[in-house]
Design an enzyme around this catalytic site. Structure first.
Site, mmCIF file in Angstrom:
data_model
loop_
_atom_site.group_PDB
_atom_site.id
_atom_site.type_symbol
_atom_site.label_atom_id
_atom_site.label_comp_id
_atom_site.label_asym_id
_atom_site.label_seq_id
_atom_site.Cartn_x
_atom_site.Cartn_y
_atom_site.Cartn_z
ATOM 1 N N LYS A 17 -24.579 -18.434 -42.756
ATOM 2 C CA LYS A 17 -23.379 -18.162 -43.555
ATOM 3 C C LYS A 17 -22.517 -19.418 -43.593
ATOM 4 C CE LYS A 17 -19.598 -14.755 -43.953
ATOM 5 N NZ LYS A 17 -18.979 -13.548 -43.375
ATOM 6 N N SER A 46 -18.301 -9.598 -46.427
ATOM 7 C CA SER A 46 -18.296 -10.929 -46.979
ATOM 8 C C SER A 46 -19.610 -11.693 -46.792
ATOM 9 C CB SER A 46 -17.157 -11.742 -46.358
ATOM 10 O OG SER A 46 -17.394 -11.947 -44.971
ATOM 11 N N SER A 65 -18.146 -7.163 -42.299
ATOM 12 C CA SER A 65 -18.820 -8.137 -43.159
ATOM 13 C C SER A 65 -20.286 -8.428 -42.861
ATOM 14 C CB SER A 65 -18.067 -9.452 -43.135
ATOM 15 O OG SER A 65 -16.996 -9.372 -44.029
HETATM 16 N N1 GLN Z 1 -13.841 -6.490 -46.191
HETATM 17 C C1 GLN Z 1 -13.099 -6.852 -45.031
HETATM 18 C C2 GLN Z 1 -12.020 -7.850 -45.417
HETATM 19 O O1 GLN Z 1 -11.982 -8.213 -46.534
HETATM 20 C C3 GLN Z 1 -13.995 -7.372 -43.966
HETATM 21 C C4 GLN Z 1 -14.194 -8.814 -43.963
HETATM 22 C C5 GLN Z 1 -14.990 -9.329 -42.814
HETATM 23 O O2 GLN Z 1 -15.512 -8.570 -41.991
HETATM 24 N N2 GLN Z 1 -15.020 -10.650 -42.694
HETATM 25 O O3 GLN Z 1 -11.237 -8.259 -44.620
#
Ligand code: GLN
Length: 448
Positions: free
Chosen positions: A52, A128, A152
């Site tokens: 990532k 994400s 995410s």
């Molecule tokens: N969807 C969540 C957010 O936007 C989770 C993001 C994540 O786990 N990095 O914060």
């Protein structure tokens, strides 16, 4: 490694999972590894892996999918997890797309491109870590690393029909992870099978003096988990996890999974996580507050691209940030700065911290009587591209099933448990006690 690049050439124009490829270096490394291959090679020897883009890789462009880091072409060091993978002789194929600074649930917040779901390219891969999940699902890499602050890793794994684990907070070093919300962020493995997942986790865990929140705990052999079946396993199913808001097909797939566990000799009972209804509100306050502090360093001086439009110093900070950050990141910075501002701290941040403790206590109480908690990973299957982008609030609410796990700091995995009538994957979430990844894997493996 050659197969990996061949597959990328074949599908990545459509899937768009990669931000940066490491082709020349990866092929050179693979050749050297072929020549050196001995009998003591690790199980991950030569395995093609994707990383990532918020995990720092020495000499390999790292942007966290933000335009503000567009010039970070040659990072000076490797994240601890990357160092550990290098020691196992995996081969880094490239860097994977994500929502900018890991803020989002669809990959549509990337500052570069929109990754598509390999099962149906009209749909998002989740986020994400959408690039990480899509690349594994599309067969572009064997494994990938993602990061999970509020879901995410698990949510994109669920949307793309792969296996994704968020480890216990502190199990995996965060050194070299571009920080979003430091009290929640964890790096974890995304793979096609539960067994692969355990092998990859084994390679990246362990205490690290470079991360002050890294836990010094004994590390089990995670593969031992596969020697045991699930007879006698006590499963808790929170009623909030099958309540209104969860798609009928998702609910049915989870109930089918529970039936299978019964057949395998496990038992399940309904329980309650009474404070989970406050989890989304608490999370978006805490994570945005932490993000507003963490992202202060991107000012065009310490980090980040510097604007051309500059008059004085303050002006330079303002324009660099205005040009470099995308809308969602700005939204979180404003929310976090507001919540932390003088006079509001007690009402928002402190209160959210108290709610966090209540949520953690809910989990601990359940784990006094049960081995694991099982439910859906996400209330729905993947969304259509563009479906939610203009409505951040409903997108936030969809994190309801993954966020409590981050707030409590416990481990959670998403494993595929069926397809919807539209042919999109559904994910089953298995949550364990602190540092009990072994039981999470044991439960997931029995189902697979
Ligand atoms: N969807 C969540 C957010 O936007 C989770 C993001 C994540 O786990 N990095 O914060």
């Amino acid at each position: 490694v050659e197969t990996s690049f061949a597959r990328i050439n074949e599908v990545d124009d459509e899937v768009q999972a990669f931000l940066t490829l490491n082709e020349e270096e990866a092929k050179k490394q693979a050749k050297e590894l072929d020549e050196q291959l001995g009998t003591d090679a690790s199980i991950l020897y030569g395995a093609p892996i994707g990383i990532k883009d918020n995990i720092v890789t020495k000499g390999l462009r790292t942007t966290a999918a933000s335009q503000i880091l567009a010039n970070l072409n040659d990072p000076l060091y490797d994240a601890t997890v990357v160092e550990k993978l290098n020691a196992e002789k995996t081969v880094t194929i490239g860097k994977l797309n994500m929502d900018e600074f890991a803020m989002g649930s669809t990959n549509e917040n990337s500052g570069y491109k929109k990754t598509r779901n390999p099962w149906n390219t009209d749909y998002v891969p989740g986020g994400s870590s959408g690039g990480s999940a899509a690349a594994v699902a599309a067969g572009e890499v064997f494994f990938s690393l993602g990061s999970d602050t509020g879901g995410s890793i698990r949510q994109p794994a669920s949307f793309c029909g792969v296996v994704g684990l968020k480890p216990t907070y502190g199990l995996v070093s965060r050194f070299g992870l571009v920080a979003f919300a430091s009290s929640l962020d964890q790096i974890g493995p995304i793979t096609r099978t539960v067994e692969d997942n355990a092998h990859l986790l084994q390679a990246i865990v362990g205490h690290d003096k470079m991360d002050s929140t890294s836990a010094n705990v004994e590390i089990p052999n995670y593969s031992d988990a596969f020697k045991q079946d699930v007879k006698g396993l006590r499963i808790a199913v929170p009623k909030e996890y099958l309540a209104e808001g969860v798609d009928k097909e998702v609910k049915e797939a989870v109930l089918q999974a529970l039936k299978k566990y019964e057949e395998l000799g496990a038992t399940w009972e309904e329980v309650s996580l009474p404070h989970s209804k406050y989890a989304v509100a608490a999370y978006y306050l805490l994570s945005s507050s932490e993000a507003s502090a963490n992202l202060a360093r991107f000012d065009g001086v310490r980090y980040g691209v510097r604007t051309e439009k500059r008059v004085d110093m303050l002006d330079m900070f303002k324009h660099s940030r205005a040009e470099g950050f995308g809308d969602e990141v700005k939204r979180r910075i404003m929310l976090g700065t507001f919540a932390l501002s003088s006079g509001y701290y007690d009402a928002y941040y402190k209160k959210a911290q108290k709610v966090r403790t209540l949520i953690k206590n809910d989990f601990e109480k359940i784990f006094e009587d049960y081995d694991v908690i099982v439910g859906p990973t996400s209330p729905t299957t993947a969304y259509k591209i563009g479906e939610k982008i203009d409505d951040p609030l409903t997108m936030y609410v969809d994190d309801i099933l993954t966020i409590p796990v981050n707030l409590a700091g416990v481990p959670g995995i998403s494993v595929p448990c069926g397809l919807s009538s539209e042919g999109l994957p559904i994910g089953l979430q298995i949550i364990g006690k602190h540092f009990d990844e072994s039981t999470v894997y044991r439960t997931a493996y029995a189902f697979e």
